[in-house]
Design a protein around this motif. Structure first.
Motif, PDB file in Angstrom:
ATOM      1  N   ALA A 118       0.831  -1.203   0.000  1.00  0.00           N
ATOM      2  CA  ALA A 118       0.000   0.000   0.000  1.00  0.00           C
ATOM      3  C   ALA A 118       0.868   1.256   0.000  1.00  0.00           C
ATOM      4  CB  ALA A 118      -0.936  -0.004   1.206  1.00  0.00           C
ATOM      5  N   VAL A 119       1.933   1.246   0.780  1.00  0.00           N
ATOM      6  CA  VAL A 119       2.865   2.387   0.815  1.00  0.00           C
ATOM      7  C   VAL A 119       3.523   2.558  -0.552  1.00  0.00           C
ATOM      8  CG1 VAL A 119       5.026   3.237   1.788  1.00  0.00           C
ATOM      9  CG2 VAL A 119       3.294   2.249   3.289  1.00  0.00           C
ATOM     10  N   SER A 120       3.884   1.466  -1.192  1.00  0.00           N
ATOM     11  CA  SER A 120       4.527   1.525  -2.509  1.00  0.00           C
ATOM     12  C   SER A 120       3.602   2.130  -3.555  1.00  0.00           C
ATOM     13  CB  SER A 120       4.955   0.119  -2.945  1.00  0.00           C
ATOM     14  OG  SER A 120       5.927  -0.406  -2.069  1.00  0.00           O
ATOM     15  N   MET A 124       5.685   5.213  -5.237  1.00  0.00           N
ATOM     16  CA  MET A 124       6.286   4.970  -6.546  1.00  0.00           C
ATOM     17  C   MET A 124       5.746   5.860  -7.668  1.00  0.00           C
ATOM     18  SD  MET A 124       8.552   2.955  -5.617  1.00  0.00           S
ATOM     19  CE  MET A 124       9.312   2.354  -7.112  1.00  0.00           C
ATOM     20  N   PRO A 125       4.434   6.170  -7.721  1.00  0.00           N
ATOM     21  CA  PRO A 125       3.964   7.059  -8.790  1.00  0.00           C
ATOM     22  C   PRO A 125       4.614   8.433  -8.745  1.00  0.00           C
ATOM     23  CG  PRO A 125       2.114   5.916  -7.790  1.00  0.00           C
ATOM     24  CD  PRO A 125       3.301   5.634  -6.929  1.00  0.00           C
ATOM     25  N   PHE A 126       4.861   8.943  -7.538  1.00  0.00           N
ATOM     26  CA  PHE A 126       5.504  10.259  -7.421  1.00  0.00           C
ATOM     27  C   PHE A 126       6.931  10.217  -7.962  1.00  0.00           C
ATOM     28  CE2 PHE A 126       8.442  12.896  -4.927  1.00  0.00           C
ATOM     29  CZ  PHE A 126       7.992  14.157  -5.316  1.00  0.00           C
ATOM     30  N   LEU A 127       7.686   9.184  -7.588  1.00  0.00           N
ATOM     31  CA  LEU A 127       9.054   9.058  -8.083  1.00  0.00           C
ATOM     32  C   LEU A 127       9.062   8.918  -9.603  1.00  0.00           C
ATOM     33  CD1 LEU A 127      10.598   6.631  -5.421  1.00  0.00           C
ATOM     34  CD2 LEU A 127      11.038   9.072  -5.676  1.00  0.00           C
ATOM     35  N   SER A 128       8.124   8.131 -10.140  1.00  0.00           N
ATOM     36  CA  SER A 128       8.044   7.942 -11.586  1.00  0.00           C
ATOM     37  C   SER A 128       7.728   9.256 -12.295  1.00  0.00           C
ATOM     38  CB  SER A 128       6.965   6.902 -11.917  1.00  0.00           C
ATOM     39  OG  SER A 128       6.759   6.808 -13.312  1.00  0.00           O
ATOM     40  N   TRP A 129       6.747   9.988 -11.801  1.00  0.00           N
ATOM     41  CA  TRP A 129       6.346  11.244 -12.424  1.00  0.00           C
ATOM     42  C   TRP A 129       7.478  12.263 -12.403  1.00  0.00           C
ATOM     43  CZ3 TRP A 129       6.052  16.019  -9.896  1.00  0.00           C
ATOM     44  CH2 TRP A 129       5.519  17.072 -10.664  1.00  0.00           C
ATOM     45  N   SER A 157       2.435  -3.343  -8.043  1.00  0.00           N
ATOM     46  CA  SER A 157       2.141  -3.173  -6.617  1.00  0.00           C
ATOM     47  C   SER A 157       0.635  -3.169  -6.383  1.00  0.00           C
ATOM     48  CB  SER A 157       2.748  -1.858  -6.102  1.00  0.00           C
ATOM     49  OG  SER A 157       4.142  -1.834  -6.274  1.00  0.00           O
ATOM     50  N   ALA A 158      -0.083  -2.440  -7.250  1.00  0.00           N
ATOM     51  CA  ALA A 158      -1.538  -2.378  -7.111  1.00  0.00           C
ATOM     52  C   ALA A 158      -2.165  -3.755  -7.306  1.00  0.00           C
ATOM     53  CB  ALA A 158      -2.109  -1.382  -8.122  1.00  0.00           C
TER      54      ALA A 158
END
Length: 223
Positions: A118-120, A124-129, A157-158
């Protein structure tokens, strides 16, 4: 439209920091996921941890590229490493998903695993963006490709999160491997695009000595 030297330096530094953050988080994620997966006998969680190891290899390729004074010369090698990581991820996810479906393996509930994934899904989307934005502005195909690897890991992850929750609440152990098979197909597509350098607009081939300068061309077309 060319990018000022100072701005290019800022973008290269930003990408290095984002890559370092991605590597650090994925190392921690891999240790926790593999440990929790082993305890719960969860193939999904163990696979999630190994996926984190693959993501580290992809990010490490970009870190290596931008560690040198002339990152453009290392672009092609970094792209090949990233493409390979996509293919490895697709192969592993496919094999493990099929093994889970055929074997009918039902893992135990793992609250630690659910919390970690859930944390990932949030981080992860923020780091990717952030990396994709910096990579596109700089015109780095490898940085954009690695951001896609991170985004794909977000989707994984989802899927793992959905599988863990459905298994814990409804006993639907098959949900995770079914979704994972779809993600494996996406990984193959992204790997092929990275191998061809098609991570910017317009596509940049690996045999193009001029490297990736998609953002500059896009700006000229719209100005």
């Amino acid at each position: 439209m060319s990018i000022a030297v100072d701005r290019r330096a800022v973008l290269r530094r930003r990408i290095r920091l984002l890559v370092a953050a991605t590597i650090t988080y994925n190392v921690i994620e891999a240790v926790v996921a593999i440990t929790a997966g082993t305890i719960a006998s969860s193939i999904a969680l163990i696979g999630f941890g190994l996926d984190s190891v693959i993501e580290v290899s992809s990010a490490a390729a970009v870190a290596w590229q931008f560690a040198g004074p002339d990152h453009e010369r290392r672009e092609k090698v970094a792209l090949r490493v990233i493409a390979g990581s996509f293919f490895v991820l697709a192969a592993y996810v496919t094999v493990e998903a099929l093994r889970t479906l055929v074997g009918g393996h039902e893992p135990e509930r793992s609250d630690v695993g659910i919390a970690l994934v859930a944390v990932s899904v949030v981080i992860m989307p923020f780091l990717s963006w952030a990396q994709r934005r910096a990579g596109r502005e700089l015109g780095s195909a490898s940085a954009v490709a690695d951001s896609k690897q991170t985004l794909l890991c977000t989707y994984l992850s989802a899927a793992v999160l959905v599988g863990l929750v459905l298994n814990a609440t409804l006993g639907w152990w098959w949900a995770d491997p079914v979704v994972a098979l779809g993600l494996a197909a996406v990984a193959v597509r992204e790997g092929r695009e990275a191998l061809r350098g098609e991570t910017c607009c317009p596509p940049v081939r690996l045999d193009d000595e001029d490297g990736c300068d998609c953002c500059a061309e896009e700006d000229e077309a719209t100005s």
